[in-house]
Scaffold this active site. Structure first.
Site, short mmCIF file in Angstrom:
data_model
loop_
_atom_site.label_atom_id
_atom_site.label_comp_id
_atom_site.label_asym_id
_atom_site.label_seq_id
_atom_site.Cartn_x
_atom_site.Cartn_y
_atom_site.Cartn_z
N THR A 131 35.00 28.19 -4.95
CA THR A 131 33.57 28.48 -4.94
C THR A 131 32.79 27.48 -5.78
O THR A 131 31.80 26.91 -5.32
CB THR A 131 33.31 29.91 -5.45
N GLN A 167 32.18 31.06 0.90
CA GLN A 167 31.23 30.84 -0.19
C GLN A 167 30.85 29.35 -0.20
O GLN A 167 31.72 28.49 -0.25
CB GLN A 167 31.84 31.22 -1.54
N ASP A 190 26.56 32.93 -1.35
CA ASP A 190 26.62 32.33 -2.69
C ASP A 190 25.72 31.11 -2.83
O ASP A 190 26.12 30.09 -3.38
CB ASP A 190 28.06 31.96 -3.04
N ASP A 217 25.65 37.98 -1.68
CA ASP A 217 25.69 37.63 -3.11
C ASP A 217 25.01 36.29 -3.39
O ASP A 217 25.51 35.47 -4.15
CB ASP A 217 27.15 37.56 -3.59
N ARG A 237 22.48 38.35 9.21
CA ARG A 237 23.77 37.85 9.71
C ARG A 237 24.33 38.72 10.82
O ARG A 237 25.47 38.53 11.26
CB ARG A 237 24.77 37.69 8.58
N TYR A 244 23.94 41.15 0.38
CA TYR A 244 23.61 41.58 -0.97
C TYR A 244 22.80 40.46 -1.62
O TYR A 244 23.23 39.31 -1.62
CB TYR A 244 24.88 41.83 -1.78
N ARG A 278 25.19 44.03 -6.20
CA ARG A 278 26.41 44.74 -6.58
C ARG A 278 26.99 44.01 -7.80
O ARG A 278 26.81 42.79 -7.95
CB ARG A 278 27.41 44.77 -5.43
N TRP A 280 29.44 42.06 -10.09
CA TRP A 280 30.61 41.20 -9.93
C TRP A 280 31.38 41.13 -11.25
O TRP A 280 30.80 40.86 -12.31
CB TRP A 280 30.16 39.80 -9.50
#
Length: 364
Positions: A131, A167, A190, A217, A237, A244, A278, A280
């Site tokens: 990532t 990611q 990401d 995220d 998507r 998120y 959320r 992590w």
């Protein structure tokens, strides 16, 4: 779900290449080169270095400009970037402090700085990038500033079904006292990784009048990051959940994580299919008690009555997730939407997040 202009740009920009701009006449690349750059739009202050893809500046790539900047600068070293597309990994090392990168077009879309790899993309040695390694731009130099340009990760998910770790970071920050103004951050999963050098190390970043888009995220990490009057756009998507917005991993010792103030949270996704975030826990770190606060902002209908989600076995109710005086169709009164009290909100405004021990106040 990659937007069409991403594909057009990635097709136009060859790997490692920087292409000439063919935009408005006022930003024509044929202008006289030089460090006092007045060719692109209105007059600009004097720059230490000019980047121009067509060779009309001092260097042709953003990385070359960063490499040429002095180490340990105590005052701003200003780099102007003329309109164009610049594809290739950009790294601002820790020793390159107080760099300022400013796009010289009339709008942020006229300067694109991008790369196109994901977590699962293989390096030449056959191992994946991961990532952090996927980041188009990595910023480790304190005091960095960027304005009036676009950072993107052009990784095309649909073209690479064989890559499951998708990611794809546009920008990874690791340093303190960073400022982004009128900057666009574009990717899917990401998009913007706001981080620090280690758990427990506080690193502050301020985003003013910026645009961030993604799906899963797409604003995440353990940094203290303030988004002031920004637009935060969730891509559709085509699945449920659709994504998120945040995934904070704020260390328990840090009182401030992610703050969104006076922002607009928008999406083309169906109503109630996107979560605000959320928590992590990197490597299942129990001390990563993530914080996201969204206050005095407009929230679209893509956010439902249950706005927060567990992350694996980590329950969202154990994280620091809250709202305050939001409006819009997605600002729904619900037992699953924790709200700050007025007294709590008084200690969680922009200045509280950014001040630190040194009294930093880039928002003033």
């Amino acid at each position: 779900m990659r937007r069409r202009h991403f594909l057009e740009l990635s097709a136009t920009l060859g790997a490692g290449a920087a292409v000439a701009w063919s935009g408005p006449a006022g930003a024509a690349p044929g202008a006289t080169p030089g460090r006092d750059d007045r060719a692109a739009g209105p007059r600009h202050p004097r720059y230490d270095l000019i980047v121009a893809a067509d060779g009309s500046g001092d260097v042709t790539t953003v990385q070359a400009a960063i490499d040429a900047a002095p180490a340990g600068a105590l005052t701003p070293y200003r780099i102007g970037v003329r309109p164009g597309g610049y594809l290739g990994q950009v790294i601002v090392p820790a020793e390159k402090t107080n760099l300022e990168l400013r796009g010289l077009g009339r709008a942020p879309a006229e300067v694109l700085i991008a790369d196109d790899r994901a977590n699962g993309t293989l390096k030449p040695d056959g191992t994946p990038w991961g990532t952090s390694g996927s980041a188009s731009v990595t910023i480790s130099g304190a005091g960095f500033r960027a304005a009036n340009l676009t950072f993107a990760n052009l990784f095309d998910e649909a073209a690479h079904p064989e890559i499951t770790n998708r990611q794809a970071v546009a920008v990874l920050t690791r340093a303190d006292r960073l400022v982004f103004e009128r900057v666009r951050f574009l990717a899917n999963q990401d998009t913007l990784y706001v981080n620090s050098t280690a758990a427990g190390v506080i690193a502050r970043a301020y985003f003013r009048d910026c645009y961030v888009e993604g799906d899963v995220d797409f604003i995440f990490g353990r940094a203290t990051a303030v988004f002031d009057r920004c637009r935060i756009h969730s891509l559709n998507r085509g699945s449920t959940p659709n994504g998120y917005v945040t995934a904070p991993s704020t260390d328990i010792a840090n009182p401030h994580g992610l703050l969104f103030a006076h922002c607009r949270l928008t999406s083309d996704a169906p109503a109630g299919t996107v979560y605000l975030g959320r928590p992590w826990h990197p490597s299942n770190d129990p001390n990563a008690i993530g914080e996201t606060i969204i206050r005095n902002s407009w929230i679209g209908a893509h956010i439902g009555a249950t706005a927060w989600s567990d992350f694996g076995t980590w329950p969202w109710r154990q994280a620091r997730l809250a709202e305050f005086r939001n409006t819009g169709p997605g600002a729904i009164a619900s037992p699953d939407r924790p709200q700050l009290t007025p007294s709590e909100a008084a200690g969680n405004d922009i200045a509280d997040f950014l001040r630190g021990a040194d009294g930093w106040s880039p928002h003033c």
